[in-house]
Motif scaffolding. Sequence first.
Motif, PDB file in Angstrom:
ATOM      1  N   VAL D 141      32.074  85.255 -28.071  1.00 38.47           N
ATOM      2  CA  VAL D 141      33.354  85.884 -28.434  1.00 38.47           C
ATOM      3  C   VAL D 141      34.298  85.931 -27.232  1.00 38.47           C
ATOM      4  CG1 VAL D 141      34.432  88.069 -29.065  1.00 38.47           C
ATOM      5  CG2 VAL D 141      32.606  87.134 -30.482  1.00 38.47           C
ATOM      6  N   CYS D 144      36.303  82.786 -26.548  1.00 38.64           N
ATOM      7  CA  CYS D 144      37.477  82.428 -27.344  1.00 38.64           C
ATOM      8  C   CYS D 144      38.734  82.568 -26.492  1.00 38.64           C
ATOM      9  CB  CYS D 144      37.587  83.304 -28.585  1.00 38.64           C
ATOM     10  SG  CYS D 144      36.217  83.083 -29.736  1.00 38.64           S
ATOM     11  N   ILE D 156      36.743  79.657 -31.177  1.00 39.05           N
ATOM     12  CA  ILE D 156      37.271  80.527 -32.233  1.00 39.05           C
ATOM     13  C   ILE D 156      36.673  80.129 -33.583  1.00 39.05           C
ATOM     14  CG2 ILE D 156      39.371  81.115 -33.522  1.00 39.05           C
ATOM     15  CD1 ILE D 156      40.865  80.920 -30.819  1.00 39.05           C
ATOM     16  N   ARG D 157      36.722  78.818 -33.822  1.00 39.60           N
ATOM     17  CA  ARG D 157      36.183  78.306 -35.076  1.00 39.60           C
ATOM     18  C   ARG D 157      34.671  78.567 -35.163  1.00 39.60           C
ATOM     19  NH1 ARG D 157      37.577  72.150 -36.790  1.00 39.60           N
ATOM     20  NH2 ARG D 157      36.255  72.036 -38.645  1.00 39.60           N
ATOM     21  N   CYS D 159      32.826  80.807 -33.572  1.00 44.87           N
ATOM     22  CA  CYS D 159      32.448  82.221 -33.673  1.00 44.87           C
ATOM     23  C   CYS D 159      32.589  82.727 -35.096  1.00 44.87           C
ATOM     24  CB  CYS D 159      33.311  83.068 -32.735  1.00 44.87           C
ATOM     25  SG  CYS D 159      32.707  83.002 -31.043  1.00 44.87           S
ATOM     26  N   LYS D 160      33.632  82.255 -35.772  1.00 44.73           N
ATOM     27  CA  LYS D 160      33.834  82.679 -37.149  1.00 44.73           C
ATOM     28  C   LYS D 160      32.603  82.295 -37.983  1.00 44.73           C
ATOM     29  CE  LYS D 160      38.249  82.285 -38.044  1.00 44.73           C
ATOM     30  NZ  LYS D 160      39.479  81.551 -38.415  1.00 44.73           N
ATOM     31  N   GLU D 161      32.165  81.060 -37.833  1.00 43.35           N
ATOM     32  CA  GLU D 161      31.011  80.599 -38.616  1.00 43.35           C
ATOM     33  C   GLU D 161      29.713  81.282 -38.176  1.00 43.35           C
ATOM     34  OE1 GLU D 161      32.893  76.215 -39.708  1.00 43.35           O
ATOM     35  OE2 GLU D 161      31.026  76.302 -38.573  1.00 43.35           O
ATOM     36  N   SER D 163      29.316  84.256 -37.045  1.00 42.81           N
ATOM     37  CA  SER D 163      29.135  85.634 -37.498  1.00 42.81           C
ATOM     38  C   SER D 163      28.788  85.638 -38.989  1.00 42.81           C
ATOM     39  CB  SER D 163      30.355  86.496 -37.178  1.00 42.81           C
ATOM     40  OG  SER D 163      31.473  86.004 -37.843  1.00 42.81           O
ATOM     41  N   PHE D 164      29.246  84.628 -39.695  1.00 37.03           N
ATOM     42  CA  PHE D 164      28.821  84.444 -41.078  1.00 37.03           C
ATOM     43  C   PHE D 164      27.306  84.187 -41.121  1.00 37.03           C
ATOM     44  CE2 PHE D 164      28.768  81.552 -44.914  1.00 37.03           C
ATOM     45  CZ  PHE D 164      29.069  82.537 -45.836  1.00 37.03           C
TER      46      PHE D 164
END
Lengths: 260, 260, 315, 315
Positions: D141, D144, D156-157, D159-161, D163-164
Amino acid sequence: ARDLATYAVMLADDALVMSQRIAEWCSNAPDLEEDVALSNVALDLLGQARLLYTRAAAVDPDGVPPLPEGSPAPPEDAFAFFRDAAGFRNVHLTEVENGDFADAVVRILVFATWRLALTERLSESTDPILAAVAAKAVKELTYHRDYAGRWVVTLAGGTEESRRRVLAAWDRVWPLRPELGATHPVEERLARAGAGVDPADVDASVDDVLRQVWDAAGMEEQGHRPATGPQGRDGRHTDALVPLLADMQSVARAHPSGRW
Amino acid sequence: ARDLATYAVMLADDALVMSQRIAEWCSNAPDLEEDVALSNVALDLLGQARLLYTRAAAVDPDGVPPLPEGSPAPPEDAFAFFRDAAGFRNVHLTEVENGDFADAVVRILVFATWRLALTERLSESTDPILAAVAAKAVKELTYHRDYAGRWVVTLAGGTEESRRRVLAAWDRVWPLRPELGATHPVEERLARAGAGVDPADVDASVDDVLRQVWDAAGMEEQGHRPATGPQGRDGRHTDALVPLLADMQSVARAHPSGRW
Amino acid sequence: MTATADEAELVTDFEAILGRRDRIEPRDWMPERYRRTLVRQIAQHAHSEIIGMQPEGAWITRAPSLRRKAILLAKVQDEAGHGLYLYSACETLGVSRQELTELLLSGRQKYSSIFNYPTLSYADVGTIGWLVDGAAICNQVPLCRTSYGPYGRAMIRICKEESFHQRQGYELLMTMQRGTDEQRAMVQESVDRFWWPSLMMFGPPDSQSPNTAQSMAWGIKRDTNDELRQKFVDMTVPQAEALGVTLPDPELAWNAERGHYDFGEPDWDELTAVISGDGPCNAERMAHRRRAHEDGAWVREAATAFAARTSEDGR
Amino acid sequence: MTATADEAELVTDFEAILGRRDRIEPRDWMPERYRRTLVRQIAQHAHSEIIGMQPEGAWITRAPSLRRKAILLAKVQDEAGHGLYLYSACETLGVSRQELTELLLSGRQKYSSIFNYPTLSYADVGTIGWLVDGAAICNQVPLCRTSYGPYGRAMIRICKEESFHQRQGYELLMTMQRGTDEQRAMVQESVDRFWWPSLMMFGPPDSQSPNTAQSMAWGIKRDTNDELRQKFVDMTVPQAEALGVTLPDPELAWNAERGHYDFGEPDWDELTAVISGDGPCNAERMAHRRRAHEDGAWVREAATAFAARTSEDGR
């Protein structure tokens, strides 16, 4: 009694898992003679495993893994088919994937040399059944060791390719060697009681035998050998054991109350 | 209703077993882009299988394989994990072992071309759910076909080795082609009722598409094509399905009343 | 046998040996066609043992009990052993194992069509023991008295082991029949798949088997295909009843007049297809054998090189 | 940036960009050591995604429900995708994917030590999502906001995935905890194995991490190893309680004074051993990667040859 049973299961798991890997060679060996010989090794080890599981169950009936309801399976099958990877106590050397024929013979050589050293001492165990099982195994393992040793020497002195392959196989097998000398607390306690063998006590003699084979094969002694504690003996395994068990246990588990 | 459910299971089994084989490529593809693309194909087919099993269970709840006592698994998992090989209705093309990347793309090309021809017609099924599932699948399968077709042309026009390999892959895959055109009685009855598609009716158009790829790849048309009746559709499989299922079902069966 | 003895005399001697049902031995003179027919027949038998390791061998790692694993492993090992005896018998006729292996791998020599069917459940291990080994025994028991010595002696040893395997297979099925409903269904499904292919193991009907007469005259075949098939059916039907399975043939019925069971006609087109390469597993079996052979090439080469070197060194 | 601008001026500009927390872009001048450090860090991250496909990927074929199979397949696919973004980010620094692959395969560049531990049960899929992806997110994180533009945007991209993925892993464990006793035992056993290796993912203690200061000055690291490790522990302990598992550390306890959890010392010798190649699965992971790469060589060559030919043909 719990210790004695656990110890028997350790030795049984080594034999069963190694037998399973060697049996995968069936119909895949380089020649018919090797198919026959490898099946022989697998059969001998399977036989050792069965006797040892049976001994473990007799010594400590509560230690037998629970069977599915209605299953008429004997204890040996409870051990083989109804435990998960974390319940198995075999060393990593027995479980890793097969590789080529050079891997097979190097692995059998190392395994049989080590197990022979253990069983020679174990034939004087204060547990008369373990002693008897070990005495029988000594003959079998001597044959396995000599068979594999002959092939290691042959491959080392055969063609350029076979020499390259047998050296590569040593490089793959050797990192698994240290675990064979690591003492598990159960082994230590049983050794003190005279019923089992501390693998540390035979470690040097195993090296002596392997050194003879290296000499005969004109190979350098293997170097780097990181220290390690028990791994498989504590239920910590490599990835390779999981698919081996998935395959081995598939039919038994698909028919949990089946009769075979 | 029984026929409709059986038909949905046939199509679902094709998709699931094919997806399972393609998923075996994961982390083994020739390049990252191919890893991503093959996973995509596997995911699409898995999605189709799930919708079709669910439809089968809704149409004929009695046809859902019985679950072990206490299992909270949904019907789709009953179909996937609690049937043996003889209960599966997939065609042989989906179950045989993977081979090399040429096998992968030839097999996907043949499978997707055939399944696309079926689903295009099926999107006009009198069963509105099957029609909807098919309409969604059409887009996915078009992509699969084009992806695989591009690779077949690339391999055929790449190096000597790639051409040799893609031709060898055709030789291995082609004997599995006739079964795709064989009509099972269930398919015949459903086609007559307007709910399903008779594969014999799309057989020629499948060949047309494949012929275009052969032309683009500068390959000769495939010859010898022995006639055959339904095989996998009747539960008659090759040896290859057994270990595939043993692996796929191992965790689910080891924990028959597990919750995932 | 001397260099001056002329052909006619040799033939007379040869036929005299056959006439008194004595054995031809490797050093005896024999007609070239007799030799070639024998090579083909023994080799096909050897190849069948080797290819036959695959469908059962695949189940060793999955055997559902350790006892069954040991039994199956020992059985498949025996098959490798049978292959060895038979290749040796063939070598006494002047063909090397290597040549025979090439003939198998190139598809010029065949193996029994039965091994081109898949094994799909553990019940198949039992069914193969019961039906396939049963049929093999029917075929092979008469060959213990075959005219060629090394072949006959190999067959004696093989038949002894085969009948042991057959009993083990039958016993597995019996045990499964006492198990769960699913297990009984597995047994029946397996018998359904293997019944007709087992009948085809005796070869085409006599009317389409032109070489039978010559082979019988030479004493390398003792009964016709149809005779053996009938014998097998007569032997097997009561066993199926004891087992509690249904053989998948509506025409199967006792014929008191003939003193035999009547039975339906196998699908001979299927047999032709399987023999000509279009059976369900032909490609798979051959690919497996070729791969194993190729994977082992470097080992065989190493053994040869090592043997040459050590004999040079006078060690 | 002109040809006449001298080094000092370039350095001043570069540091000004860092000073206002703005981003360095591929066409900006940058010190060679900054570039090399970035290449090493991004490449190691990319390699970790690729090698990380193996321990989880092995369970795709064995996932115990179709829903879990789809989730896992999509997750491993995402990892391949992350590898692609990161190799691209690295290529903007003038190193090709092929070179990076060679550096991985020859062992000259590393990947995260965590992937040298085996996955032994399906619970591991959940634990990797929860703990390993959780630790990765703590690490990532802050990245980013890293000073190098393409890297920050990739993060950024990613980290989004991630955390999913983390939520999915935690949800799997939650579901298993509501299942059978055996499943709960599986979860605990898995957490026992992965807890310490997860803590080691943040690298050695700050006292033994000499490069941290320079990396922080360059804005390609935003927190020290020990800070991140503490953050991870503080975040994870309440999650473990909610899940109903015990973290295998007797020293783990809330320290009201510090406002953080105290925890025991990881076995740094183990970390050293795993990084230097003696972890439980190092050899296996590298052998798998090398084999896949070698097996695919003919395909990559074919694609190159085909592209060359079609562009020649002017097609």
